[in-house]
Design a protein around this motif. Structure first.
Motif, short mmCIF file in Angstrom:
data_model
loop_
_atom_site.label_atom_id
_atom_site.label_comp_id
_atom_site.label_asym_id
_atom_site.label_seq_id
_atom_site.Cartn_x
_atom_site.Cartn_y
_atom_site.Cartn_z
N GLY A 10 0.82 -1.20 0.00
CA GLY A 10 0.00 0.00 0.00
C GLY A 10 0.84 1.24 0.00
N LEU A 11 0.19 2.36 0.30
CA LEU A 11 0.84 3.67 0.34
C LEU A 11 1.05 4.07 1.79
CD1 LEU A 11 1.75 6.33 -1.01
CD2 LEU A 11 -0.66 7.06 -0.92
N VAL A 12 2.26 4.48 2.13
CA VAL A 12 2.57 4.88 3.49
C VAL A 12 3.53 6.05 3.46
CG1 VAL A 12 4.49 3.24 3.67
CG2 VAL A 12 3.32 3.98 5.75
N GLN A 13 3.47 6.89 4.46
CA GLN A 13 4.41 8.01 4.54
C GLN A 13 5.77 7.54 5.03
OE1 GLN A 13 2.55 11.02 6.99
NE2 GLN A 13 1.73 12.05 5.17
N ALA A 14 6.79 8.28 4.66
CA ALA A 14 8.14 7.97 5.14
C ALA A 14 8.15 7.94 6.66
CB ALA A 14 9.12 9.00 4.61
N GLY A 15 8.85 6.94 7.19
CA GLY A 15 8.89 6.75 8.63
C GLY A 15 7.83 5.80 9.15
N GLY A 16 6.87 5.47 8.30
CA GLY A 16 5.79 4.58 8.69
C GLY A 16 6.15 3.12 8.56
N SER A 17 5.15 2.26 8.76
CA SER A 17 5.35 0.82 8.76
C SER A 17 4.30 0.12 7.91
CB SER A 17 5.26 0.27 10.19
OG SER A 17 6.27 0.81 11.01
N TYR A 79 6.09 -13.51 6.64
CA TYR A 79 5.79 -12.09 6.83
C TYR A 79 7.04 -11.25 6.61
CZ TYR A 79 1.85 -14.21 9.30
OH TYR A 79 0.76 -14.96 9.64
N LEU A 80 6.82 -10.01 6.24
CA LEU A 80 7.90 -9.03 6.19
C LEU A 80 7.38 -7.77 6.88
CD1 LEU A 80 10.80 -8.51 5.16
CD2 LEU A 80 9.75 -7.31 3.23
N GLN A 81 7.86 -7.56 8.11
CA GLN A 81 7.51 -6.35 8.84
C GLN A 81 8.49 -5.26 8.44
OE1 GLN A 81 4.94 -5.68 11.11
NE2 GLN A 81 5.70 -3.58 10.96
N MET A 82 7.98 -4.16 7.94
CA MET A 82 8.82 -3.08 7.44
C MET A 82 8.57 -1.83 8.27
SD MET A 82 8.42 -3.70 3.33
CE MET A 82 6.72 -3.19 3.30
N ASN A 83 9.59 -1.38 8.98
CA ASN A 83 9.50 -0.18 9.82
C ASN A 83 10.43 0.89 9.28
OD1 ASN A 83 7.75 -1.61 11.55
ND2 ASN A 83 9.47 -2.35 12.79
N SER A 84 10.21 2.11 9.74
CA SER A 84 11.06 3.23 9.34
C SER A 84 11.24 3.29 7.83
CB SER A 84 12.44 3.13 10.03
OG SER A 84 12.30 3.09 11.43
N LEU A 85 10.14 3.19 7.13
CA LEU A 85 10.20 3.13 5.68
C LEU A 85 10.72 4.43 5.08
CD1 LEU A 85 6.94 1.13 5.12
CD2 LEU A 85 9.17 0.50 4.21
N SER A 87 11.64 6.52 1.17
CA SER A 87 11.14 6.61 -0.21
C SER A 87 11.84 5.60 -1.11
CB SER A 87 11.33 8.03 -0.74
OG SER A 87 12.69 8.41 -0.69
N GLU A 88 13.09 5.29 -0.80
CA GLU A 88 13.83 4.33 -1.62
C GLU A 88 13.38 2.89 -1.42
OE1 GLU A 88 15.15 6.67 0.40
OE2 GLU A 88 16.98 5.92 1.38
N ASP A 89 12.48 2.66 -0.48
CA ASP A 89 11.88 1.32 -0.31
C ASP A 89 10.72 1.10 -1.27
OD1 ASP A 89 12.33 1.75 3.21
OD2 ASP A 89 13.56 0.52 1.87
N THR A 90 10.32 2.15 -2.00
CA THR A 90 9.23 2.01 -2.95
C THR A 90 9.59 1.01 -4.04
OG1 THR A 90 8.42 4.26 -2.57
CG2 THR A 90 7.88 3.24 -4.69
N GLN A 121 2.54 -3.99 -4.43
CA GLN A 121 3.16 -2.67 -4.54
C GLN A 121 3.29 -2.02 -3.16
OE1 GLN A 121 4.24 -0.81 -7.45
NE2 GLN A 121 5.12 0.47 -5.83
N VAL A 122 4.46 -1.50 -2.89
CA VAL A 122 4.71 -0.69 -1.71
C VAL A 122 5.18 0.68 -2.18
CG1 VAL A 122 6.14 -0.36 0.34
CG2 VAL A 122 5.23 -2.63 -0.21
N THR A 123 4.47 1.72 -1.77
CA THR A 123 4.83 3.08 -2.15
C THR A 123 5.03 3.91 -0.88
OG1 THR A 123 3.54 2.91 -4.19
CG2 THR A 123 4.17 5.11 -3.46
N VAL A 124 6.21 4.50 -0.76
CA VAL A 124 6.53 5.32 0.41
C VAL A 124 6.64 6.76 -0.05
CG1 VAL A 124 8.08 5.68 2.33
CG2 VAL A 124 7.78 3.38 1.39
N SER A 125 5.78 7.60 0.47
CA SER A 125 5.79 9.01 0.09
C SER A 125 6.67 9.80 1.04
CB SER A 125 4.37 9.57 0.09
OG SER A 125 3.82 9.53 1.40
N SER A 126 7.42 10.74 0.49
CA SER A 126 8.33 11.53 1.32
C SER A 126 7.70 12.85 1.74
CB SER A 126 9.62 11.80 0.57
OG SER A 126 9.35 12.41 -0.66
#
Length: 126
Positions: A10-17, A79-85, A87-90, A121-126
């Protein structure tokens, strides 16, 4: 035969999980090593993390300390828990299954790993 279906992108802000899940079909899930890869637009496929049958884990340097891979053999799920996302993780994230962690980690092409999911899709917005 192993069929893999990812979810949780999904879409998440930078720093999110976010937590990605990969549900596997087939009785031999617990015998397989599992892994996650990602591919950003215009870039090569990149190894992210892998886990063997006894839950020993391996990570790419770019995600170490931020991402955690785990598996629940009773649920046939990894599972893949992703923290502190960042923008380059997009990227599109793909689940993979293979005979060994080494087969997954050191694969040089898609064809060297026997089973893949369709990607999420994983999208990280800055």
């Amino acid at each position: 035969q192993v069929r893999l279906v990812e979810s949780g992108g999904g879409l998440v802000q930078a720093g999110g999980s976010l937590r990605l899940s990969c549900a596997a079909s087939g009785r031999t899930f617990s015998n397989h090593a599992m892994g996650w890869f990602r591919q950003a637009p215009g870039k090569e496929r990149e190894f992210v993390a892998a886990i063997n049958w006894s839950s020993v884990t391996y990570y790419a340097d770019s995600v170490k300390g931020r991402f955690t891979i785990s598996r629940d053999n009773a649920k046939n799920t990894v599972y893949l828990q992703m923290n502190s996302l960042k923008s380059e993780d997009t990227a599109i994230y793909y689940c993979a299954a293979g005979r060994t962690v080494q087969q997954i980690m050191y694969s040089r092409s898609w064809h060297e790993v026997p089973y893949w999911g369709q990607g999420t899709q994983v999208t990280v917005s800055s």
